[in-house]
Design a protein around this motif. Sequence first.
Motif, mmCIF file in Angstrom:
data_model
loop_
_atom_site.group_PDB
_atom_site.id
_atom_site.type_symbol
_atom_site.label_atom_id
_atom_site.label_comp_id
_atom_site.label_asym_id
_atom_site.label_seq_id
_atom_site.Cartn_x
_atom_site.Cartn_y
_atom_site.Cartn_z
ATOM 1 N N ASP A 126 0.826 -1.205 0.000
ATOM 2 C CA ASP A 126 0.000 0.000 0.000
ATOM 3 C C ASP A 126 0.862 1.258 0.000
ATOM 4 O OD1 ASP A 126 -2.884 1.070 0.708
ATOM 5 O OD2 ASP A 126 -1.492 2.108 2.035
ATOM 6 N N GLY A 128 -0.827 4.459 -0.333
ATOM 7 C CA GLY A 128 -1.682 5.561 0.116
ATOM 8 C C GLY A 128 -1.446 5.981 1.552
ATOM 9 N N GLU A 145 -1.597 11.879 -3.529
ATOM 10 C CA GLU A 145 -2.228 11.163 -4.636
ATOM 11 C C GLU A 145 -1.515 9.847 -4.938
ATOM 12 O OE1 GLU A 145 -2.678 13.422 -8.234
ATOM 13 O OE2 GLU A 145 -4.111 11.952 -9.008
ATOM 14 N N VAL A 146 -2.292 8.794 -5.131
ATOM 15 C CA VAL A 146 -1.751 7.530 -5.638
ATOM 16 C C VAL A 146 -2.045 7.510 -7.135
ATOM 17 C CG1 VAL A 146 -1.877 5.018 -5.565
ATOM 18 C CG2 VAL A 146 -2.102 6.343 -3.448
ATOM 19 N N GLU A 270 -15.046 -4.787 2.672
ATOM 20 C CA GLU A 270 -14.426 -3.479 2.841
ATOM 21 C C GLU A 270 -14.605 -2.670 1.554
ATOM 22 O OE1 GLU A 270 -11.327 -4.804 6.351
ATOM 23 O OE2 GLU A 270 -10.511 -4.553 4.343
ATOM 24 N N THR A 271 -14.093 -1.442 1.537
ATOM 25 C CA THR A 271 -14.379 -0.543 0.424
ATOM 26 C C THR A 271 -13.104 -0.215 -0.340
ATOM 27 O OG1 THR A 271 -15.993 0.455 1.887
ATOM 28 C CG2 THR A 271 -15.524 1.622 -0.158
ATOM 29 N N PRO A 272 -12.870 -0.887 -1.462
ATOM 30 C CA PRO A 272 -11.644 -0.588 -2.204
ATOM 31 C C PRO A 272 -11.799 0.659 -3.064
ATOM 32 C CG PRO A 272 -12.862 -2.318 -3.319
ATOM 33 C CD PRO A 272 -13.678 -1.938 -2.115
ATOM 34 N N ILE A 273 -10.680 1.308 -3.348
ATOM 35 C CA ILE A 273 -10.654 2.410 -4.305
ATOM 36 C C ILE A 273 -9.602 2.069 -5.365
ATOM 37 C CG2 ILE A 273 -11.482 4.153 -2.707
ATOM 38 C CD1 ILE A 273 -8.537 4.988 -2.299
ATOM 39 N N ARG A 274 -9.470 2.903 -6.372
ATOM 40 C CA ARG A 274 -8.533 2.580 -7.459
ATOM 41 C C ARG A 274 -7.115 2.360 -6.942
ATOM 42 N NH1 ARG A 274 -10.711 6.970 -9.615
ATOM 43 N NH2 ARG A 274 -8.742 8.098 -9.780
ATOM 44 N N ALA A 275 -6.747 3.136 -5.921
ATOM 45 C CA ALA A 275 -5.395 3.015 -5.364
ATOM 46 C C ALA A 275 -5.140 1.619 -4.805
ATOM 47 C CB ALA A 275 -5.196 4.060 -4.268
ATOM 48 N N ASP A 276 -6.195 0.867 -4.538
ATOM 49 C CA ASP A 276 -6.059 -0.453 -3.921
ATOM 50 C C ASP A 276 -6.027 -1.581 -4.949
ATOM 51 O OD1 ASP A 276 -6.171 0.717 -1.359
ATOM 52 O OD2 ASP A 276 -8.355 0.778 -1.457
ATOM 53 N N ALA A 279 -4.087 -4.575 -3.934
ATOM 54 C CA ALA A 279 -4.719 -5.331 -2.857
ATOM 55 C C ALA A 279 -5.908 -6.137 -3.383
ATOM 56 C CB ALA A 279 -5.171 -4.387 -1.745
ATOM 57 N N ILE A 280 -6.648 -5.545 -4.324
ATOM 58 C CA ILE A 280 -7.783 -6.272 -4.912
ATOM 59 C C ILE A 280 -7.260 -7.523 -5.614
ATOM 60 C CG2 ILE A 280 -9.626 -6.162 -6.635
ATOM 61 C CD1 ILE A 280 -9.714 -3.091 -6.066
ATOM 62 N N LEU B 52 -14.395 1.967 7.021
ATOM 63 C CA LEU B 52 -14.945 1.081 5.988
ATOM 64 C C LEU B 52 -13.902 0.665 4.963
ATOM 65 C CD1 LEU B 52 -18.358 2.487 4.863
ATOM 66 C CD2 LEU B 52 -17.842 0.429 6.147
ATOM 67 N N HIS B 53 -12.834 1.426 4.863
ATOM 68 C CA HIS B 53 -11.861 1.178 3.816
ATOM 69 C C HIS B 53 -11.044 -0.066 4.116
ATOM 70 C CE1 HIS B 53 -7.832 2.534 1.895
ATOM 71 N NE2 HIS B 53 -8.520 1.848 1.013
ATOM 72 N N HIS B 73 -5.195 6.130 6.118
ATOM 73 C CA HIS B 73 -5.099 6.747 4.797
ATOM 74 C C HIS B 73 -5.677 8.151 4.751
ATOM 75 C CE1 HIS B 73 -4.851 2.385 3.875
ATOM 76 N NE2 HIS B 73 -3.951 2.793 3.011
ATOM 77 N N PRO B 88 -7.807 11.147 0.262
ATOM 78 C CA PRO B 88 -6.588 11.819 -0.202
ATOM 79 C C PRO B 88 -5.857 11.092 -1.325
ATOM 80 C CG PRO B 88 -6.644 11.727 2.195
ATOM 81 C CD PRO B 88 -7.772 10.871 1.703
ATOM 82 N N ALA B 89 -6.006 9.778 -1.453
ATOM 83 C CA ALA B 89 -5.309 9.057 -2.522
ATOM 84 C C ALA B 89 -5.830 9.479 -3.896
ATOM 85 C CB ALA B 89 -5.463 7.554 -2.339
ATOM 86 N N HIS B 90 -7.056 9.992 -3.953
ATOM 87 C CA HIS B 90 -7.638 10.448 -5.224
ATOM 88 C C HIS B 90 -8.134 11.885 -5.060
ATOM 89 C CE1 HIS B 90 -7.025 6.516 -6.736
ATOM 90 N NE2 HIS B 90 -7.896 5.949 -5.932
ATOM 91 N N PRO B 91 -7.200 12.825 -4.972
ATOM 92 C CA PRO B 91 -7.576 14.192 -4.594
ATOM 93 C C PRO B 91 -8.467 14.896 -5.602
ATOM 94 C CG PRO B 91 -5.250 14.071 -5.185
ATOM 95 C CD PRO B 91 -5.759 12.665 -5.162
ATOM 96 N N LEU B 263 -20.385 -0.392 -3.547
ATOM 97 C CA LEU B 263 -19.084 0.055 -3.048
ATOM 98 C C LEU B 263 -18.003 -0.993 -3.260
ATOM 99 C CD1 LEU B 263 -19.873 1.788 0.353
ATOM 100 C CD2 LEU B 263 -19.653 2.775 -1.904
ATOM 101 N N LEU B 266 -15.346 -0.993 -8.371
ATOM 102 C CA LEU B 266 -15.078 0.391 -8.718
ATOM 103 C C LEU B 266 -16.196 0.772 -9.671
ATOM 104 C CD1 LEU B 266 -11.257 -0.073 -9.167
ATOM 105 C CD2 LEU B 266 -12.575 0.400 -7.113
#
Lengths: 300, 589
Positions: A126, A128, A145-146, A270-276, A279-280, B52-53, B73, B88-91, B263, B266
């Motif tokens: 990780d 982030g 920013e990641v 859990e809630t992934p975002i693009r930065a993850d 991990a996904i 939740l993350h 994070h 913050p990872a996606h500002p 959620l 993506l």
Amino acid sequence: MTETGCKDPVILNLWHPIAAVAETAPGRVADTVLLEERLGFAIDDAGNAAVWRSRPGLATGDRVEPLEVRDTLPAKLAYGYLWTSLGSPEEIFPIPEFAEPDRRRLNAATIGVNVSAPRAIENFLDMGHFPYVHTDILGAEPHTEVKEYDVEISIERDEILATRCRFFQPMASTTSSGGADVDYIYRVPHPYCSVLYKSSPVDEKRLDVIAVFLQPIDQEHIHAHMMLCVLDEENEDKVIKRFQQTIFGQDKPILENQFPKRLPLDPRAETPIRADKSAIAYRRWLSQKGVTYGVIPALG
Amino acid sequence: MQQERTRTRWHPIAASHDLPPRHVFHAQLWGREFAVWRADDGYVNVWENRCLHRGVRLSIGINDGRELKCQYHGWRYANRTAGCTYIPAHPADAPARTITNRTYPAVERYGLVWSCEQPEGEVPGVPGLEREAPLALRGIPVNAPAALVVTALRAHRFQPNGRIDGSDAEMVVKAADDFSVALSARADGAATLAIFFVQPVDSGRSVIRGVLDRDPGAEARNAVLRHHNAGLSVLRDNVERQAAARPAPAPIEPVYERVPAALAELPEPSAHGRKAALRVTVARKWEAADGIAGFELRPLKGLLPTFQPGAHIDVHLPNGAIRQYSIVNGPGESDRYVIGVKREADSKGGSLCLHETVREGDVLAISEPRNNFPLRRDAVKTLLVAGGIGATPLIAMAQALHHQRLVHSFHYFAQNEAQLAFGDRLDGLKDTLVPHLGLTPQETGGRLRDILSGYAEGMHVYLCGPGPMLEAARAIAGECGWPDEAVHFEYFKNTRAIDDSSAFEIALARSCLTLKVPAGRSILEVMREAGVDMPSSCEQGACGTCMATVIEGEPDHQDVYLNDAEKRAGTKIMTCVSRAKSARLVLDV
């Protein structure tokens, strides 16, 4: 074979690290725990090693000739560590850079952490968290920013590879005072081991190698062995080690406050975002392999 | 089942004095952990103790008075709603999805904070504690099941206030149930009623939360608290000895609810039309500046959805008009939305209606907040440049930047000082606020050039104001070396004449539909008629809500939302006003 707490054949058949060779007294019995099993081990000056299930007659601190111990488990010295297995292991994953003669090879530290191995691997992958957990070392606000990076699951090598990773580091190298993006490549060649390649501050064409080899004590406790294989002719061992220990010391309280401690593989846990993305991919890879130890498997 | 029944019961989980400013308290009930924190506005938040993350405890997070920030994070969650306001990872992205932590009810009563997993009804009143000033004792944690603690408390002894040096109080059990014991102590004409609530932390752990019917006053208070501490500590030691002699019950495994399916992946943006899902009441209407009315909108019931700086709402007016207004609120100000409305001389009924017809107490229908003007917080320096009523989204941004102590300056152009809106909020922004008053268009241009010279990498500028000023500012920024992606702008309206004379065909790739768009109709209208739901807001090419991705074909851009580079790229289109130069457009819809 005696009953073990781990019933996961994927994990049982892997090589697992149990000690740094440099920190093992030669010719003496030492003990540890792997996958809820108590193990004894010994290494002699010639690099012969033996690992066995703990038994009376071989007490910690006793003198012993590893070659003379009977009824042993598989044993192997690799990357500065003693590895063993409770099943039938295949070849250990390669780290070709380890053989390069001009590199410094160190065990930065072995640290106990109250968390599952997969949670610790995810933390290692990780970026982030750099500005928040490793503030002013690996990252600094406002550079949070990641940026987009690439992840693939290599079928041929059976490992995860994340490339084109960049993250802003405030003190990018010892030679420059300003911050800059640093390049990273991450490999996950083993469910509980990860290897990181990072721009070398002394040679821009080459990469430092930092690996984390996790010894699962049980599903929710690990010993994290941190290997360094870096280009650095300036600093003393203790300086290089201290840097890595500082980093890991900052991650440890975060890891120990993660719940559940085992890594949930249900995509909706859990809630992934693009930065993850990495991990996904890692969670998916563990699911595909059928790993059940140290994780909460997805239902269905 | 015993456990099911008890989960509907309210329990105290903290004392009010456990929540000092900017602290996050770690509480637990039936094995489930909570992060409990009080915002600067006094609101007590009881949240599941898990970001939740990645599942990190929020009780190790940072309470900044308005939001709770996760340590891992830096995700920020708003007071009250627990909605995520910033990742913050996606500002560059507003957290478009409803990422919201699980919240539990919180009621403060008798100096305690009460909560419940599945409440049925209100926190019950406790006879004897309805006086003005009960006194909450220090919580005493006990390693024993609640039932054992309650049994021991029935035989507990203490002295009434004013007689704590004695030892002969007459004790009476006034009431008792599975989780509480009311004891009265009498001696020498003095009497004190104490209610001991036993909080079931886990199957084998409890906290005794005692409340005295009367605070003995500042002078005697510490001695009384010590008296009870000492007595309860003895009781704890006895109960723990009993508990240790029995087999320990298995800890309760909390069940974590799964996050919504949307959620987990993506996701695609949610599709919804121009809907007014919320009902709010005008709690306050005032003159926020010369010619500008401020409106404070509060929910009729429940909570308002989470907003971020730069977000706007659609207000559906009594006369049928729909208008967009930016939310002026600062971070964590989550019990209301504040908007500012300028009285437009050439009003087509929007501003006039709000100024003249809408009064305090009226109910309005509004949309959920949308953010097409998100604020990055990773800039080395942020410039905010506002003209007139265009200040409203920038006031929200300035408050967020100020609160997080991020480097910024806020340039506010207006005719005169009386036209600077929301003076109460501007007062808090004095360090960075630079008003520019009474300038001619030419002088404005010169001033913009001063402000925008000195671009350095990592800087971002946010522009909002009248069309001509925005055009000038964008042109000057370009001349001063600002790249398009560092210049963010929001028009109130699209003043360009829309040419809708073309006719063309659209193919909707995901919906498998091919539709004809005739002259005089918009892409959005044609899609809606075909049953394809698409979110929209201003419907004049200014707000960015109805944006679609172009897979093939050449768009005829007529909006003021996309910047020049985005328009040249031709991969996005505003479906409300823009059209096609090619005979056919393929959209990712």
